[in-house]
Scaffold this motif. Structure first.
Motif: not given
Length: 129
Positions: A34-41
């Motif tokens: 699974r792709p890593p989670p997107l960073p929190v802006p």
């Protein structure tokens, strides 16, 4: 008779192994990536001021924290440099040099042509405020 019992034993052993193999949950041979989670802006800070200028021409004025974009033209092949900031780019008659850097400390910085040994402008960086 002993041969039949031995054969029956092996058949039952294989049947028990097959049933056990069928009832055990299987693991995937290749785990699903699974792709890593997107960073929190992050909360956006104040917009960065971009100072653009063309040299040779008038002096460039900026403040600490600004991004400075310089376009420098010259009629011969040379290298445009701001020695105090460690910034340099080649320039040619048909191709302008593009210098981009952060104004991270105050001061007056000469923009020169290395081979021609000529100053084409000055960058004056003031304290922010």
């Amino acid at each position: 008779m002993a041969g039949r019992r031995l054969l029956l034993f092996f058949v039952l052993l294989i049947a028990i192994g097959a049933v056990a193999n069928a009832t055990v949950p299987r693991e995937d041979a290749a785990p699903v990536r699974r792709p890593p989670p997107l960073p929190v802006p992050e909360e956006a800070g104040p917009a960065t001021n971009v100072v653009t200028a063309r040299l040779p021409g008038r002096d460039v004025r900026a403040h600490v924290g600004d991004v400075v974009q310089l376009e420098v033209t010259h009629n011969a092949a040379d290298v445009v440099q701001v020695l105090a900031l460690g910034v340099s780019e080649p320039v040619e008659p048909a191709i302008a040099a593009e210098l981009v850097f952060d104004a991270d400390h105050p001061g007056r910085f000469a923009v020169t042509l290395r081979d021609a040994q000529k100053r084409v402008g000055t960058i004056d960086v003031k304290q922010a405020g």
